[in-house]
Design a protein around this motif. Structure first.
Motif, short mmCIF file in Angstrom:
data_model
loop_
_atom_site.label_atom_id
_atom_site.label_comp_id
_atom_site.label_asym_id
_atom_site.label_seq_id
_atom_site.Cartn_x
_atom_site.Cartn_y
_atom_site.Cartn_z
N THR A 94 0.80 -1.18 0.00
CA THR A 94 0.02 0.13 -0.03
C THR A 94 0.81 1.18 0.10
OG1 THR A 94 -0.05 0.11 2.28
CG2 THR A 94 -1.68 -1.21 1.17
N GLU A 96 1.19 3.23 2.19
CA GLU A 96 1.81 3.47 3.66
C GLU A 96 2.89 2.61 3.60
OE1 GLU A 96 -1.64 2.58 3.19
OE2 GLU A 96 -2.44 4.51 3.64
N VAL A 106 -6.94 3.25 -1.51
CA VAL A 106 -7.10 4.03 -0.36
C VAL A 106 -8.31 5.01 -0.32
CG1 VAL A 106 -6.13 6.12 1.07
CG2 VAL A 106 -4.53 4.32 0.16
N GLY A 107 -8.88 5.47 -1.39
CA GLY A 107 -9.82 6.26 -1.46
C GLY A 107 -10.96 5.28 -1.55
N ARG A 109 -11.22 2.69 0.63
CA ARG A 109 -11.47 2.44 1.71
C ARG A 109 -11.82 3.34 2.62
NH1 ARG A 109 -7.01 -0.64 2.49
NH2 ARG A 109 -8.14 -2.48 2.57
N GLU A 110 -11.41 4.72 2.24
CA GLU A 110 -12.01 5.89 2.75
C GLU A 110 -13.38 6.03 2.65
OE1 GLU A 110 -9.60 9.06 1.70
OE2 GLU A 110 -8.01 8.38 3.03
N ARG A 111 -13.80 5.72 1.39
CA ARG A 111 -15.31 5.96 1.22
C ARG A 111 -15.94 4.81 1.70
NH1 ARG A 111 -17.08 9.15 -3.20
NH2 ARG A 111 -15.48 9.85 -4.36
N GLU A 113 -15.53 3.36 4.57
CA GLU A 113 -15.32 3.59 6.06
C GLU A 113 -16.33 4.89 6.45
OE1 GLU A 113 -11.36 4.60 6.87
OE2 GLU A 113 -10.84 2.31 7.17
N MET A 114 -16.28 5.98 5.66
CA MET A 114 -17.53 7.02 5.71
C MET A 114 -18.89 6.47 5.76
SD MET A 114 -15.96 10.06 3.07
CE MET A 114 -17.37 9.99 2.34
N SER A 116 -19.51 3.49 7.32
CA SER A 116 -19.47 2.70 8.25
C SER A 116 -19.36 1.27 7.67
CB SER A 116 -20.66 2.74 9.37
OG SER A 116 -20.81 3.83 9.73
N THR A 118 -16.83 -1.82 5.36
CA THR A 118 -15.18 -2.24 5.46
C THR A 118 -15.13 -2.60 3.85
OG1 THR A 118 -16.19 -4.56 5.97
CG2 THR A 118 -15.47 -3.09 7.92
N ALA A 151 -21.24 13.23 5.31
CA ALA A 151 -20.04 13.32 4.47
C ALA A 151 -20.80 13.99 3.39
CB ALA A 151 -19.74 11.91 4.21
#
Length: 176
Positions: A94, A96, A106-107, A109-111, A113-114, A116, A118, A151
């Motif tokens: 990744t 990181e 990454v984007g 994953r962030e969406r 998580e926004m 709730s 996985t 969001a």
């Protein structure tokens, strides 16, 4: 997207898959089975954008011949799956960890998580890739809906701030 607003996630997703992959000559299948569930607009947008990014990654990187997309609801859990038979990659590389090619992941994953949810990515060189987004059981969809709406409001507020900033001469649109 207009299709999403007008016809809902199932139709918009099938349209996205057909338009994105058919034009590229990739064989595609898409199955939707929400069993009559209507998802909040913010959740639909997030799932659509995740699918859009995953399909873009398939075209850019996977060299896949077949892609399967599935949006299902089973036992109050909503899942979106995008699976290809492409060349795959090392998931642990990744951004990181020093990898530079996985910013789209990454984007996504962030969406997830926004809302709730996985996001799980399963891939290996030569073995294709599977991206799965799982939303919590229906009992928490009200919380998820609230998070998605927050969001959405934040995005709209940021767009408004950018427009006002540009309108008062703070942006590059007006020149010198």
């Amino acid at each position: 997207p207009a299709a999403l607003e007008e016809f809902g996630l199932s139709v918009a997703l099938r349209t996205l898959v057909a338009e994105t992959l058919d034009e590229a000559g990739v064989e595609a299948s898409c199955r939707t089975a929400l069993d009559g569930a209507v998802l909040p607009p913010g959740i639909e947008v997030a799932l659509y954008r995740i699918a859009q990014e995953a399909l873009t990654n398939v075209l850019r990187h996977a060299r896949a011949k077949h892609v399967h997309v599935e949006l299902v609801r089973h036992d109050e859990v909503v899942s979106l799956l995008i699976r290809d038979d492409g060349r795959g990659f090392e998931v642990h590389q990744t951004p990181e960890a020093g990898g530079k090619r996985h910013l789209g992941l990454v984007g996504m994953r962030e969406r997830a998580e926004m809302i709730s949810g996985t996001l799980h990515v399963d891939s290996a060189p030569g073995a294709g890739t599977q991206v799965t987004v799982t939303l919590p059981p229906g009992s928490t969809l009200k919380e998820t809906y609230a998070a998605a709406e927050q969001a959405r409001e934040l995005v709209l507020k940021n767009q408004h701030v950018k427009l006002v900033y540009t309108a008062i001469g703070g942006g590059s649109a007006g020149g010198d």
